[in-house]
Write a protein that holds these residues in place. Structure first.
Motif, PDB file in Angstrom:
ATOM      1  N   CYS A  72      -2.628  -5.773   6.997  1.00  0.00           N
ATOM      2  CA  CYS A  72      -2.383  -4.407   6.538  1.00  0.00           C
ATOM      3  C   CYS A  72      -1.173  -3.864   7.302  1.00  0.00           C
ATOM      4  N   CYS A  75      -2.646  -0.473   9.436  1.00  0.00           N
ATOM      5  CA  CYS A  75      -3.550  -0.522  10.591  1.00  0.00           C
ATOM      6  C   CYS A  75      -3.572  -1.897  11.249  1.00  0.00           C
ATOM      7  N   LEU A 104      -5.612  -0.226   0.524  1.00  0.00           N
ATOM      8  CA  LEU A 104      -6.077  -1.184   1.518  1.00  0.00           C
ATOM      9  C   LEU A 104      -7.589  -1.054   1.769  1.00  0.00           C
ATOM     10  N   CYS A 106      -9.210  -2.034   4.369  1.00  0.00           N
ATOM     11  CA  CYS A 106      -9.519  -1.836   5.787  1.00  0.00           C
ATOM     12  C   CYS A 106      -9.523  -0.357   6.172  1.00  0.00           C
ATOM     13  N   CYS A 107      -8.461   0.363   5.778  1.00  0.00           N
ATOM     14  CA  CYS A 107      -8.312   1.751   6.218  1.00  0.00           C
ATOM     15  C   CYS A 107      -8.289   2.736   5.055  1.00  0.00           C
TER      16      CYS A 107
HETATM   17 ZN   LIG Z   1      -5.466  -0.992   6.987  1.00  0.00          ZN
END
Ligand SMILES: [Zn+2]
Length: 161
Positions: A72, A75, A104, A106-107
């Protein structure tokens, strides 16, 4: 393998390419400029062959077997390949990738497929100058010259198949 990936495997001899693309995935250079840049790079990088490719929408410019991880850009989390291939399939239309949007996992933030942190570097482009078996890698001066000839900032992608 999906159509967008040129690393189809099965070769016993490694094909090695340097690919020069506009940094902007949607930018299309004038044909004369593309030709001049290709001619310049063929000589400057001492390549065996140069080919120029134009497409109606951005295509995935891959690094072949050099792709080891995707992170990513916001992050730094390592992204799951299944998530990435799923999104690539979703975004891949009849003519290529007209929409590069990526949210994304993840974040939860929004980015773009071409801005993900590919290790090694990959890109998306509507114009590609591909050099087969270059004996040199482009240095800063060479890339600056290519940018001047092409009329736009460029990126270099290295690929081994
Ligand atoms: Zn991320």
């Amino acid at each position: 393998m999906a159509d967008y990936y040129s690393n189809k495997g099965g070769n016993n001899v490694a094909d090695y390419y340097s690919k020069i693309i506009p940094a902007d995935p949607f930018f299309v250079p004038e044909e004369e400029r593309l030709k001049q840049t290709a001619d310049y790079l063929l000589g400057a990088l001492v390549a065996m062959e140069v080919t120029v490719h134009l497409s109606d929408a951005p295509e995935f410019i891959d690094c072949g077997g050099l792709l080891e991880a995707i992170r990513c850009p916001l992050c730094g989390a390592e992204l799951d390949f299944d998530w990435w291939t799923g999104l690539m399939d979703e975004r891949y239309g009849e003519n290529g990738f007209s929409d590069l949007t990526a949210v994304l996992p993840c974040c939860g933030r929004e980015s773009s497929l071409d801005r993900l942190d590919y290790q090694a570097a990959c890109g998306f482009a509507r114009a590609e100058i591909r050099l087969l078996y270059p004996r040199r890698q482009p240095d800063g001066d060479c890339l600056a010259q290519a940018e001047a000839l092409l009329g736009t900032p460029v990126r270099a992608i290295y690929s081994r198949i």
